[in-house]
Write a protein that holds these residues in place. Sequence first.
Motif, PDB file in Angstrom:
ATOM      1  N   GLN A  85     -17.914  31.731 105.242  1.00 32.84           N
ATOM      2  CA  GLN A  85     -18.578  32.079 103.988  1.00 32.84           C
ATOM      3  C   GLN A  85     -19.582  30.994 103.579  1.00 32.84           C
ATOM      4  N   VAL A  86     -19.225  29.737 103.800  1.00 31.13           N
ATOM      5  CA  VAL A  86     -20.146  28.642 103.475  1.00 31.13           C
ATOM      6  C   VAL A  86     -21.355  28.680 104.407  1.00 31.13           C
ATOM      7  N   LEU A  87     -21.117  28.898 105.691  1.00 28.42           N
ATOM      8  CA  LEU A  87     -22.229  28.965 106.646  1.00 28.42           C
ATOM      9  C   LEU A  87     -23.178  30.107 106.303  1.00 28.42           C
ATOM     10  N   ARG A  88     -22.615  31.189 105.785  1.00 27.14           N
ATOM     11  CA  ARG A  88     -23.449  32.311 105.347  1.00 27.14           C
ATOM     12  C   ARG A  88     -24.370  31.882 104.210  1.00 27.14           C
ATOM     13  N   SER A  89     -23.838  31.083 103.275  1.00 21.96           N
ATOM     14  CA  SER A  89     -24.673  30.571 102.187  1.00 21.96           C
ATOM     15  C   SER A  89     -25.771  29.650 102.715  1.00 21.96           C
ATOM     16  N   VAL A  90     -25.443  28.853 103.715  1.00 25.08           N
ATOM     17  CA  VAL A  90     -26.453  27.989 104.335  1.00 25.08           C
ATOM     18  C   VAL A  90     -27.567  28.833 104.943  1.00 25.08           C
ATOM     19  N   ASP A  91     -27.193  29.891 105.635  1.00 22.07           N
ATOM     20  CA  ASP A  91     -28.204  30.778 106.236  1.00 22.07           C
ATOM     21  C   ASP A  91     -29.054  31.444 105.153  1.00 22.07           C
ATOM     22  N   ASN A  92     -28.407  31.856 104.059  1.00 23.59           N
ATOM     23  CA  ASN A  92     -29.160  32.450 102.944  1.00 23.59           C
ATOM     24  C   ASN A  92     -30.121  31.442 102.334  1.00 23.59           C
ATOM     25  N   ALA A  98     -34.361  27.495 100.047  1.00 18.07           N
ATOM     26  CA  ALA A  98     -33.606  26.660  99.104  1.00 18.07           C
ATOM     27  C   ALA A  98     -33.279  25.338  99.781  1.00 18.07           C
ATOM     28  N   GLU A  99     -33.355  24.263  99.027  1.00 14.37           N
ATOM     29  CA  GLU A  99     -33.263  22.952  99.657  1.00 14.37           C
ATOM     30  C   GLU A  99     -31.844  22.416  99.798  1.00 14.37           C
ATOM     31  N   LEU A 100     -30.883  22.968  99.044  1.00 11.35           N
ATOM     32  CA  LEU A 100     -29.540  22.389  99.050  1.00 11.35           C
ATOM     33  C   LEU A 100     -28.504  23.471  98.787  1.00 11.35           C
ATOM     34  N   VAL A 101     -27.353  23.338  99.447  1.00  9.69           N
ATOM     35  CA  VAL A 101     -26.204  24.202  99.196  1.00  9.69           C
ATOM     36  C   VAL A 101     -25.053  23.344  98.689  1.00  9.69           C
ATOM     37  N   HIS A 133     -24.158  22.675 111.036  1.00 14.34           N
ATOM     38  CA  HIS A 133     -24.892  23.935 110.918  1.00 14.34           C
ATOM     39  C   HIS A 133     -26.060  23.788 109.949  1.00 14.34           C
ATOM     40  N   ALA A 134     -25.813  23.115 108.837  1.00 14.38           N
ATOM     41  CA  ALA A 134     -26.858  22.936 107.826  1.00 14.38           C
ATOM     42  C   ALA A 134     -28.014  22.096 108.373  1.00 14.38           C
ATOM     43  N   GLU A 135     -27.693  21.068 109.136  1.00 14.90           N
ATOM     44  CA  GLU A 135     -28.749  20.236 109.720  1.00 14.90           C
ATOM     45  C   GLU A 135     -29.621  21.071 110.658  1.00 14.90           C
ATOM     46  N   ALA A 136     -28.981  21.940 111.427  1.00 16.74           N
ATOM     47  CA  ALA A 136     -29.730  22.789 112.356  1.00 16.74           C
ATOM     48  C   ALA A 136     -30.625  23.776 111.615  1.00 16.74           C
ATOM     49  N   ARG A 137     -30.228  24.167 110.398  1.00 16.26           N
ATOM     50  CA  ARG A 137     -31.024  25.122 109.617  1.00 16.26           C
ATOM     51  C   ARG A 137     -31.984  24.430 108.650  1.00 16.26           C
ATOM     52  N   GLY A 138     -31.977  23.097 108.611  1.00 13.95           N
ATOM     53  CA  GLY A 138     -32.891  22.367 107.736  1.00 13.95           C
ATOM     54  C   GLY A 138     -32.514  22.428 106.263  1.00 13.95           C
ATOM     55  N   VAL A 139     -31.215  22.510 105.992  1.00 12.08           N
ATOM     56  CA  VAL A 139     -30.712  22.615 104.620  1.00 12.08           C
ATOM     57  C   VAL A 139     -29.796  21.435 104.323  1.00 12.08           C
ATOM     58  N   LYS A 140     -29.901  20.866 103.133  1.00 13.03           N
ATOM     59  CA  LYS A 140     -29.003  19.796 102.712  1.00 13.03           C
ATOM     60  C   LYS A 140     -27.703  20.384 102.174  1.00 13.03           C
ATOM     61  N   ILE A 141     -26.625  19.653 102.366  1.00 13.06           N
ATOM     62  CA  ILE A 141     -25.335  19.999 101.777  1.00 13.06           C
ATOM     63  C   ILE A 141     -25.002  18.957 100.716  1.00 13.06           C
ATOM     64  N   GLY A 142     -24.623  19.437  99.538  1.00 16.43           N
ATOM     65  CA  GLY A 142     -24.137  18.547  98.489  1.00 16.43           C
ATOM     66  C   GLY A 142     -22.677  18.861  98.233  1.00 16.43           C
ATOM     67  N   LEU A 168     -18.941  11.095 108.649  1.00 15.49           N
ATOM     68  CA  LEU A 168     -19.600  12.269 108.084  1.00 15.49           C
ATOM     69  C   LEU A 168     -20.797  11.824 107.245  1.00 15.49           C
ATOM     70  N   PRO A 169     -21.992  12.318 107.548  1.00 16.50           N
ATOM     71  CA  PRO A 169     -23.201  11.914 106.809  1.00 16.50           C
ATOM     72  C   PRO A 169     -23.309  12.655 105.471  1.00 16.50           C
ATOM     73  N   LEU A 170     -22.408  12.318 104.563  1.00 20.84           N
ATOM     74  CA  LEU A 170     -22.278  13.079 103.324  1.00 20.84           C
ATOM     75  C   LEU A 170     -23.334  12.744 102.294  1.00 20.84           C
ATOM     76  N   GLN A 171     -23.817  13.793 101.637  1.00 21.72           N
ATOM     77  CA  GLN A 171     -24.483  13.679 100.349  1.00 21.72           C
ATOM     78  C   GLN A 171     -23.637  14.475  99.368  1.00 21.72           C
ATOM     79  N   MET A 172     -23.743  14.150  98.101  1.00 21.54           N
ATOM     80  CA  MET A 172     -22.847  14.812  97.161  1.00 21.54           C
ATOM     81  C   MET A 172     -23.589  15.481  96.024  1.00 21.54           C
ATOM     82  N   THR A 173     -22.943  16.497  95.483  1.00 16.14           N
ATOM     83  CA  THR A 173     -23.314  17.060  94.190  1.00 16.14           C
ATOM     84  C   THR A 173     -22.384  16.418  93.171  1.00 16.14           C
ATOM     85  N   LEU A 174     -22.922  15.570  92.334  1.00 17.80           N
ATOM     86  CA  LEU A 174     -22.107  14.913  91.310  1.00 17.80           C
ATOM     87  C   LEU A 174     -21.925  15.875  90.146  1.00 17.80           C
ATOM     88  N   ASP A 175     -20.720  16.406  90.008  1.00 12.40           N
ATOM     89  CA  ASP A 175     -20.406  17.218  88.843  1.00 12.40           C
ATOM     90  C   ASP A 175     -19.946  16.266  87.746  1.00 12.40           C
TER      91      ASP A 175
END
Length: 258
Positions: A85-92, A98-101, A133-142, A168-175
């Motif tokens: 389901q997450v990979l599907r969002s990355v593809d979307n 969109a620059e980040l998921v 997967h996100a790196e291959a699609r050119g999308v950032k993960i937060g 893990l080359p993590l970036q974060m979404t700070l909530d």
Amino acid sequence: MIMPLGISTLCTIGKTYREMGRLLDLGIGVLEILEEYKDRLTPSRIKKVEELTGSYDVRLTIHSPILDMNIASSTRSFRNESVRQVLRSVDNAASLGAELVVVHPGVRTPLDFLVPNIHWRYNSESLRKILEHAEARGVKIGVENMPANHSYLLETSSEFLDLIGEGLPLQMTLDVGHANTTSQLEKYLQEMGTRIAHVHLHDNRGHHDEHLVIGEGTIDWSLLKKNLDMGHLTGVIEANTLSDALHSYAKARQIFNS
């Protein structure tokens, strides 16, 4: 520098594609589409979003599904489906430009008492797949930090640092609201620094994830403004109602754009 600010479609859940034009008409700089409940993206909805946003200067982010999800599940089929389901969002996101998921970490269960760190290991494995997967699609993960009083992994900055230590080359979404419930806001700002790629903005009184209007809780917004690297991230209001979202958006503009 001015941080691009916007609104999450959490406030329009179940009717997002009917209300999206109203959000865009506010002149927001960022629109975050929450892929949940009745608001999952489909090819026809992707086309509609492209048509709606085409005449606006707005950046898009996607929040991957959050309900009935556990990327750290000990049941392989559940875990694999959550990752899918997450990979599907990355593809979307890639389809929309969109620059980040935004991705939620997994959840612990009582199995952790019998097999220590089992969910941590599965969470790490799942995040690695998602990041690749996100790196291959050119999308950032937060990857988003979680609130207190639940069974989520990644409630503390030290947990993020442990994952980074695992390679893990993590970036974060700070909530920001979540961080206030765990008394971790200052820690995240100090220890994650430029790894903070995106922020979720809402308030609370320090105990529960209330999603209050900015200024109605106990968050130190001046601390946040002083320590965020404004030129390298985006921020969105997360509110439970459209009315609260509009009030918080106005408050956020006063705080961060002044």
